[in-house]
Design a protein around this motif. Structure first.
Motif, PDB file in Angstrom:
ATOM      1  N   VAL A  35      -3.979   3.861  -0.920  1.00  0.00           N
ATOM      2  CA  VAL A  35      -4.407   3.139  -2.080  1.00  0.00           C
ATOM      3  C   VAL A  35      -3.808   1.810  -2.161  1.00  0.00           C
ATOM      4  CG1 VAL A  35      -5.070   5.067  -3.418  1.00  0.00           C
ATOM      5  CG2 VAL A  35      -3.099   4.088  -3.893  1.00  0.00           C
ATOM      6  N   GLU A  36      -4.196   0.755  -2.955  1.00  0.00           N
ATOM      7  CA  GLU A  36      -3.689  -0.462  -3.094  1.00  0.00           C
ATOM      8  C   GLU A  36      -2.961  -0.127  -4.666  1.00  0.00           C
ATOM      9  OE1 GLU A  36      -6.467  -3.602  -2.792  1.00  0.00           O
ATOM     10  OE2 GLU A  36      -6.690  -3.146  -0.538  1.00  0.00           O
ATOM     11  N   PRO A  37      -1.817   0.000  -5.108  1.00  0.00           N
ATOM     12  CA  PRO A  37      -1.677   0.295  -6.486  1.00  0.00           C
ATOM     13  C   PRO A  37      -1.514  -0.868  -7.291  1.00  0.00           C
ATOM     14  CG  PRO A  37       0.516   0.191  -4.974  1.00  0.00           C
ATOM     15  CD  PRO A  37      -0.705   0.031  -4.185  1.00  0.00           C
ATOM     16  N   ALA A  95       1.250   5.034 -18.910  1.00  0.00           N
ATOM     17  CA  ALA A  95       1.587   6.391 -19.712  1.00  0.00           C
ATOM     18  C   ALA A  95       0.607   6.621 -20.849  1.00  0.00           C
ATOM     19  CB  ALA A  95       2.956   6.106 -20.437  1.00  0.00           C
ATOM     20  N   LEU A  96      -0.216   7.735 -20.668  1.00  0.00           N
ATOM     21  CA  LEU A  96      -1.109   8.025 -21.896  1.00  0.00           C
ATOM     22  C   LEU A  96      -0.985   9.563 -22.220  1.00  0.00           C
ATOM     23  CD1 LEU A  96      -4.198   7.577 -23.405  1.00  0.00           C
ATOM     24  CD2 LEU A  96      -5.001   8.181 -21.249  1.00  0.00           C
ATOM     25  N   GLY A  97      -0.918   9.573 -23.503  1.00  0.00           N
ATOM     26  CA  GLY A  97      -0.877  11.101 -23.843  1.00  0.00           C
ATOM     27  C   GLY A  97       0.325  11.862 -23.334  1.00  0.00           C
ATOM     28  N   ARG A  98       0.260  12.726 -22.740  1.00  0.00           N
ATOM     29  CA  ARG A  98       1.433  13.463 -22.155  1.00  0.00           C
ATOM     30  C   ARG A  98       1.469  13.205 -20.610  1.00  0.00           C
ATOM     31  NH1 ARG A  98       4.304  16.621 -25.285  1.00  0.00           N
ATOM     32  NH2 ARG A  98       5.130  17.886 -23.249  1.00  0.00           N
ATOM     33  N   ARG A  99       0.648  12.301 -20.071  1.00  0.00           N
ATOM     34  CA  ARG A  99       0.750  12.115 -18.594  1.00  0.00           C
ATOM     35  C   ARG A  99       1.010  10.733 -18.202  1.00  0.00           C
ATOM     36  NH1 ARG A  99       0.482  17.358 -16.976  1.00  0.00           N
ATOM     37  NH2 ARG A  99      -1.157  18.375 -18.084  1.00  0.00           N
ATOM     38  N   TRP A 100       1.517  10.619 -17.014  1.00  0.00           N
ATOM     39  CA  TRP A 100       1.414   9.111 -16.468  1.00  0.00           C
ATOM     40  C   TRP A 100       0.239   9.301 -15.176  1.00  0.00           C
ATOM     41  CZ3 TRP A 100       5.152   5.249 -16.608  1.00  0.00           C
ATOM     42  CH2 TRP A 100       6.196   5.324 -17.385  1.00  0.00           C
ATOM     43  N   TYR A 101      -0.313   8.033 -15.116  1.00  0.00           N
ATOM     44  CA  TYR A 101      -1.417   7.782 -14.176  1.00  0.00           C
ATOM     45  C   TYR A 101      -1.032   6.298 -13.602  1.00  0.00           C
ATOM     46  CZ  TYR A 101      -3.714  10.848 -17.001  1.00  0.00           C
ATOM     47  OH  TYR A 101      -4.370  12.035 -18.002  1.00  0.00           O
ATOM     48  N   LEU A 102      -1.708   6.218 -12.401  1.00  0.00           N
ATOM     49  CA  LEU A 102      -1.695   5.207 -11.541  1.00  0.00           C
ATOM     50  C   LEU A 102      -3.114   4.624 -11.390  1.00  0.00           C
ATOM     51  CD1 LEU A 102      -0.181   3.213  -9.550  1.00  0.00           C
ATOM     52  CD2 LEU A 102      -1.104   4.943  -7.836  1.00  0.00           C
ATOM     53  N   LEU A 103      -3.406   3.247 -11.569  1.00  0.00           N
ATOM     54  CA  LEU A 103      -4.449   2.633 -11.440  1.00  0.00           C
ATOM     55  C   LEU A 103      -4.246   2.064 -10.108  1.00  0.00           C
ATOM     56  CD1 LEU A 103      -7.323   1.447 -12.302  1.00  0.00           C
ATOM     57  CD2 LEU A 103      -6.166  -0.619 -13.174  1.00  0.00           C
ATOM     58  N   ALA A 104      -5.467   2.282  -9.126  1.00  0.00           N
ATOM     59  CA  ALA A 104      -5.246   1.766  -7.809  1.00  0.00           C
ATOM     60  C   ALA A 104      -6.814   1.397  -7.329  1.00  0.00           C
ATOM     61  CB  ALA A 104      -4.546   2.667  -7.047  1.00  0.00           C
ATOM     62  N   MET A 145       0.806  -1.334  -0.107  1.00  0.00           N
ATOM     63  CA  MET A 145       0.068   0.074   0.102  1.00  0.00           C
ATOM     64  C   MET A 145       1.043   1.263   0.162  1.00  0.00           C
ATOM     65  SD  MET A 145      -3.309  -0.925   2.332  1.00  0.00           S
ATOM     66  CE  MET A 145      -4.060   0.390   1.647  1.00  0.00           C
ATOM     67  N   VAL A 146       0.240   2.346  -0.622  1.00  0.00           N
ATOM     68  CA  VAL A 146       1.158   3.641  -0.793  1.00  0.00           C
ATOM     69  C   VAL A 146       0.169   4.764  -0.413  1.00  0.00           C
ATOM     70  CG1 VAL A 146       2.693   2.712  -2.550  1.00  0.00           C
ATOM     71  CG2 VAL A 146       0.659   3.965  -2.960  1.00  0.00           C
ATOM     72  N   GLY A 157       4.476   0.038   3.980  1.00  0.00           N
ATOM     73  CA  GLY A 157       5.176  -1.438   4.585  1.00  0.00           C
ATOM     74  C   GLY A 157       3.926  -2.443   4.736  1.00  0.00           C
ATOM     75  N   TRP A 158       2.788  -2.197   4.309  1.00  0.00           N
ATOM     76  CA  TRP A 158       1.587  -2.769   4.669  1.00  0.00           C
ATOM     77  C   TRP A 158       1.271  -3.471   3.229  1.00  0.00           C
ATOM     78  CZ3 TRP A 158      -1.869   0.998   7.155  1.00  0.00           C
ATOM     79  CH2 TRP A 158      -1.602   1.640   8.382  1.00  0.00           C
ATOM     80  N   ARG A 159       1.418  -4.781   3.176  1.00  0.00           N
ATOM     81  CA  ARG A 159       1.016  -5.684   2.091  1.00  0.00           C
ATOM     82  C   ARG A 159      -0.613  -5.609   1.947  1.00  0.00           C
ATOM     83  NH1 ARG A 159       5.761  -4.965   1.525  1.00  0.00           N
ATOM     84  NH2 ARG A 159       7.340  -6.220   1.003  1.00  0.00           N
ATOM     85  N   PHE A 160      -0.955  -5.953   0.757  1.00  0.00           N
ATOM     86  CA  PHE A 160      -2.419  -6.334   0.677  1.00  0.00           C
ATOM     87  C   PHE A 160      -2.799  -7.582  -0.433  1.00  0.00           C
ATOM     88  CE2 PHE A 160      -0.928  -3.474  -2.977  1.00  0.00           C
ATOM     89  CZ  PHE A 160      -1.631  -3.805  -4.141  1.00  0.00           C
ATOM     90  N   THR A 161      -3.690  -8.022  -0.429  1.00  0.00           N
ATOM     91  CA  THR A 161      -3.953  -9.211  -1.229  1.00  0.00           C
ATOM     92  C   THR A 161      -4.812  -8.510  -2.479  1.00  0.00           C
ATOM     93  OG1 THR A 161      -4.731 -10.584   0.495  1.00  0.00           O
ATOM     94  CG2 THR A 161      -5.300 -11.313  -1.448  1.00  0.00           C
ATOM     95  N   PRO A 162      -4.096  -9.102  -3.783  1.00  0.00           N
ATOM     96  CA  PRO A 162      -4.404  -8.549  -4.969  1.00  0.00           C
ATOM     97  C   PRO A 162      -5.998  -8.865  -5.421  1.00  0.00           C
ATOM     98  CG  PRO A 162      -3.045 -10.362  -5.125  1.00  0.00           C
ATOM     99  CD  PRO A 162      -2.747 -10.020  -3.647  1.00  0.00           C
ATOM    100  N   ARG A 163      -6.728  -8.011  -5.883  1.00  0.00           N
ATOM    101  CA  ARG A 163      -7.909  -8.202  -6.116  1.00  0.00           C
ATOM    102  C   ARG A 163      -8.097  -8.373  -7.734  1.00  0.00           C
ATOM    103  NH1 ARG A 163     -11.038  -5.070  -2.048  1.00  0.00           N
ATOM    104  NH2 ARG A 163      -9.667  -4.148  -0.885  1.00  0.00           N
TER     105      ARG A 163
END
Length: 324
Positions: free
Chosen positions: A171-173, A178-187, A154-155, A210-216
């Motif tokens: 969030v859970e990243p 990378a899209l157009g002229r921007r960077w995005y994070l899906l979380a 988690m971040v 430092g906290w792990r999460f279970t992927p969805r």
């Protein structure tokens, strides 16, 4: 550069180009004696390159596992920057250099020490590139998020939305896009119990918790971010058929303005957003191709009204012209 230094670099290039070389083969390629080859091999070892030597039939020199560059040649930020550029080029977003970029990525992976290779791998495995990307990115933020995507960590970060409202997000990243002229994070945002996309240039103080999460089970990262950029900011979303091949239409419609899908060889589907249907109608008219409105139905009347307005404007006579 001295002759000895140039020869050592040439020797390194030879060892990287093939798995195994005999001392006689290297001496012949470098134009020196086998004794000089042995001295140059020791120089490479002194610089951190684990050159192995084996005796007997089938023996020779080769670079061993964990082939390392001297620490001063590539620091973590430089390794990330190189990996990002090569990753995008290898994916075909830089025309004409994709094959060369793949080869360069392979060589980079061969010579990076394990610590830097882990950084590079994190970026490569956590990034999706959509055609049209050309922006820079803060290496620290990118590296933090890439590690978190890879390690399921988690971040948290400070975030300013499109309305200028600040907030602290946890969030859970999942993926970097990378899209157009921007960077995005899906979380996944557990506080809002839903998936979200975040622009990296609107982030501050991104850090792992430092906290792990279970992927969805996650949506397709590229599709989700592209849809949110093209549609979420707008009041109106239009879907039309355009009498134009998808490749040609994609050249006229940037990925941040609409999503293009091929229907057949001569027809494409375009999904785009607008604050007002009149703006959508105007941009569609500028495509100079047959357009069939699928949704919303109101767009058909708006386009008809626009056509009538343009006809009236073209048929009207200016006062200056009537006095001549």
């Amino acid at each position: 550069m001295t002759d000895t230094t140039a020869r050592v670099l040439q020797l390194l290039g030879l060892l990287q180009s093939r798995t195994l070389w005999t001392a006689q083969e290297l001496a012949g390629r470098l134009g020196v004696t086998t004794r000089s080859v042995r001295r140059d091999v020791e120089r490479l070892r002194g610089l951190g390159y684990p050159v192995r030597a084996s005796r007997g039939a089938g023996g020779g020199y080769q670079l061993g596992p964990g082939r390392a560059l001297p620490p001063l040649l590539l620091d973590p930020e430089e390794a990330v920057a190189v990996a990002v550029c090569l990753r995008l080029a290898a994916g075909g977003t830089v025309a004409g250099v994709d094959e060369a970029a793949v080869r360069a990525l392979a060589k980079l992976d061969q010579v990076l020490p394990p610590r830097l290779r882990a950084h590079v791998t994190a970026v490569q495995e956590s990034t999706v590139a959509i055609e049209g990307f050309s922006a820079g990115v803060d290496p620290d933020t990118l590296l933090t998020l890439a590690r978190a995507c890879r390690d399921l960590e988690m971040v948290r970060f400070d975030y300013t939305d499109r309305a200028g409202q600040p907030s602290e997000r946890r969030v859970e990243p999942y993926r970097l896009v990378a899209l157009g002229r921007r960077w995005y994070l899906l979380a996944f945002d557990p506080d809002r119990a839903d998936w979200r996309s975040f622009r990296l240039d609107r982030m501050a103080r991104a850090q792992g918790r430092g906290w792990r999460f279970t992927p969805r089970e996650a949506p397709d990262a590229a599709e989700y971010v592209q849809r949110s950029v093209q549609q979420a900011p707008y009041r109106e979303v239009a879907t039309v058929l355009v009498g134009m091949p998808a490749a040609e239409l994609a050249e006229r419609v940037p990925p941040t303005a609409g999503r293009v899908r091929a229907v057949d060889d001569t027809t494409s589907e375009l999904v785009t957003g607008a604050m007002d249907l009149r703006w959508a109608a105007a941009h569609l008219a500028m495509l100079d191709a047959p357009v069939t409105v699928l949704d919303p139905p109101e767009l058909r009347q708006v386009m008809a009204d626009l056509g009538q307005a343009l006809l009236r404007a073209s048929a009207s006579t200016s006062p200056r012209a009537s006095t001549t």
